[in-house]
Scaffold this active site. Structure first.
Site, PDB file in Angstrom:
ATOM      1  N   HIS A   1      -1.724  -8.434  -2.782  1.00 39.50           N
ATOM      2  CA  HIS A   1      -2.375  -8.755  -4.064  1.00 39.50           C
ATOM      3  C   HIS A   1      -2.954 -10.160  -3.912  1.00 39.50           C
ATOM      4  CE1 HIS A   1      -0.222  -5.409  -6.168  1.00 39.50           C
ATOM      5  NE2 HIS A   1       0.635  -5.625  -5.196  1.00 39.50           N
TER       6      HIS A   1
ATOM      7  N   HIS B   1      -1.720  -3.897   1.911  1.00 39.76           N
ATOM      8  CA  HIS B   1      -1.027  -4.072   0.623  1.00 39.76           C
ATOM      9  C   HIS B   1      -0.763  -5.560   0.423  1.00 39.76           C
ATOM     10  CE1 HIS B   1       2.558  -2.678  -2.148  1.00 39.76           C
ATOM     11  NE2 HIS B   1       1.937  -3.753  -2.624  1.00 39.76           N
TER      12      HIS B   1
ATOM     13  N   GLU C   1       8.765   2.148  -5.743  1.00 40.80           N
ATOM     14  CA  GLU C   1       9.248   0.787  -5.420  1.00 40.80           C
ATOM     15  C   GLU C   1      10.521   0.609  -6.255  1.00 40.80           C
ATOM     16  OE1 GLU C   1       6.760  -2.362  -6.950  1.00 40.80           O
ATOM     17  OE2 GLU C   1       7.704  -3.914  -5.707  1.00 40.80           O
TER      18      GLU C   1
ATOM     19  N   ASP D   1       2.504  -7.931   0.401  1.00 39.08           N
ATOM     20  CA  ASP D   1       2.586  -7.779  -1.052  1.00 39.08           C
ATOM     21  C   ASP D   1       2.118  -9.046  -1.793  1.00 39.08           C
ATOM     22  OD1 ASP D   1       2.986  -6.283  -3.344  1.00 39.08           O
ATOM     23  OD2 ASP D   1       5.167  -6.288  -3.253  1.00 39.08           O
ATOM     24  N   ASP D   2       3.027  -9.983  -2.044  1.00 42.13           N
ATOM     25  CA  ASP D   2       2.693 -11.236  -2.752  1.00 42.13           C
ATOM     26  C   ASP D   2       3.276 -12.393  -1.937  1.00 42.13           C
ATOM     27  OD1 ASP D   2       1.654 -10.060  -5.422  1.00 42.13           O
ATOM     28  OD2 ASP D   2       3.570  -9.055  -5.110  1.00 42.13           O
TER      29      ASP D   2
ATOM     30  N   HIS E   1       0.916   2.234  -6.438  1.00 45.91           N
ATOM     31  CA  HIS E   1       2.295   1.812  -6.238  1.00 45.91           C
ATOM     32  C   HIS E   1       3.189   2.930  -6.790  1.00 45.91           C
ATOM     33  CE1 HIS E   1       0.596  -2.122  -5.588  1.00 45.91           C
ATOM     34  NE2 HIS E   1       1.770  -2.734  -5.528  1.00 45.91           N
TER      35      HIS E   1
HETATM   36  N1  ADE Z   1       1.768  -6.614  -8.777  1.00 46.56           N
HETATM   37  C1  ADE Z   1       1.900  -7.581  -7.862  1.00 46.56           C
HETATM   38  N2  ADE Z   1       2.913  -7.314  -7.031  1.00 46.56           N
HETATM   39  C2  ADE Z   1       3.441  -6.118  -7.431  1.00 46.56           C
HETATM   40  C3  ADE Z   1       4.485  -5.297  -6.968  1.00 46.56           C
HETATM   41  N3  ADE Z   1       5.248  -5.626  -5.916  1.00 46.56           N
HETATM   42  N4  ADE Z   1       4.739  -4.154  -7.636  1.00 46.56           N
HETATM   43  C4  ADE Z   1       3.996  -3.808  -8.693  1.00 46.56           C
HETATM   44  N5  ADE Z   1       3.008  -4.543  -9.161  1.00 46.56           N
HETATM   45  C5  ADE Z   1       2.708  -5.699  -8.521  1.00 46.56           C
HETATM   46 ZN    ZN Z   2       2.253  -4.523  -4.500  1.00 44.28          ZN
END
Ligand code: ADE
Ligand code: ZN
Length: 341
Positions: free
Chosen positions: A22, A20, A203, A281-282, A200
């Site tokens: 992006h 996971h 969350e 994630d990011d 997703h």
């Molecule tokens: N796009 C990038 N990061 C995300 C996240 N944590 N939740 C939903 N969409 C995303």
């Molecule tokens: Zn994500």
């Protein structure tokens, strides 16, 4: 519990998969500035400190505003290559041996960047990293759930022109108020094309979105999924069916899903028998890549050394690799762990 050198070594040396991440969320401020300059695209920041100051988020949607604005500097195949390559060189240093990264084609198509340009840059970097570092991959294309399902269908049709280079589809972007249901027929079409399906869910959105993702989209894996804990019947199902949940601790704290890492339920989820994995994630926006997520959870008392080993094994169990490759990786995790017991 403090972080300690021995556990940090374990975390770094264990082979791991990341399921996971992006790719657009790995855009570091330095690269954002460099791409903006070389593409002559103006951004509302003067320097790295200025950019980092913008990384204080209230919730998912306040993050997404910054995330979509940040990726506006990505324009050429070289940009997507460089972005992906930077992540993969870092992944190699962290002993990540398999990746299943996401990308958001609609966020580029809407700016006039063709699908083929995005895909070519990403795939070339993935191929180079496989050749140079031995990192295997499955690429996942996400649909934006806050955009019309028709648009997603169009993207899926475009992706078909590129053959079998994409392994799966996902669903991301703003969650609350955007349930999975409208994407049922796109996901059914993706399934009929032999693509894997992830989404997703849970969350920021309610636990019912997780159930919908499983029942209406045929999701094989749930991204985040932490809000399943609000529904004991759902938890029983996720345990029974061993549905993987790709949990992202630093993301959850940055986006205020939980107040602190000490309150993060990762350990409780493991103890409940859920098939959880740790992911970044990011990472450029949330203060750490994969090992930092493990380290921070361990340092805050949320993970034992045994949990760390279990999570590394889970990362392969939850992947889309063939069974024999999963087993070989899990055996390797056990060998590395045994050498450090
Ligand atoms: N796009 C990038 N990061 C995300 C996240 N944590 N939740 C939903 N969409 C995303
Ligand atoms: Zn994500």
């Amino acid at each position: 519990m403090e972080g300690d050198g021995k556990s940090d070594t374990l975390i770094e040396s264990l082979p791991k998969a990341e399921l996971h991440v992006h790719l657009e969320g790995t855009l570091e401020p330095e690269s954002m500035l460099a791409f903006a300059e070389r593409n002559r695209i103006s951004i509302p920041y003067d320097d790295v400190d200025d950019i980092r100051r913008a990384y204080e988020f209230e919730d998912l949607s306040s993050f997404l505003d910054v995330y979509y604005a940040g990726m506006s500097v990505l324009a050429t195949e070289q940009d997507f290559y460089d972005l992906t390559w930077s992540y993969l060189t870092r992944a190699a240093m962290e002993n990540i041996v398999h990746v299943e990264p996401f990308f958001d084609p609609q966020a580029h198509l809407s700016r006039g960047v063709p699908f083929g340009v995005v895909l070519a840059g990403i795939l070339l970097a993935l191929e180079d990293a496989e050749a140079d570092f031995g990192i295997t991959y499955r690429l996942i294309m996400c649909f934006l759930r806050d955009q019309p399902a028709d648009e997603a269908l169009h993207v899926l049709e475009t992706a078909r022109l590129y053959g079998h280079r994409i392994s799966g589809v996902g669903l991301d972007s703003a969650e609350a108020g955007f349930p999975p249901g409208p994407f049922a027929s796109v996901f059914a079409q993706a399934a009929s094309l032999g693509l894997h399906r992830v989404a997703h869910a849970g969350e920021e959105g309610p636990a019912s979105y997780i159930t919908d993702a499983l029942d209406l989209l045929g999701a094989e894996r749930i991204d985040h999924g932490v809000r399943c804990l609000e529904d004991p019947v759902l938890v029983d199902r996720l345990v029974r069916e061993q549905v993987p949940l790709t949990v992202c601790p630093l993301s959850n704290v940055k986006l205020r899903v939980f107040d602190s890492l000490a309150e993060h339920p990762l350990r409780r989820m493991l103890e409940a028998g859920l098939l959880v994995t740790v992911n970044s994630d990011d990472p450029a926006y949330f203060g750490g890549y994969l090992c930092e997520n493990y380290r921070a959870m361990h340092a805050s008392g949320g993970l034992t050394r045994e949990d760390v080993i279990t999570l590394a094994k889970n990362s392969f169990r939850a992947s889309f690799l063939p069974d024999e490759e999963k087993l070989a990786h899990i055996q390797h995790v056990e060998e590395v762990a045994a050498a450090q017991r």
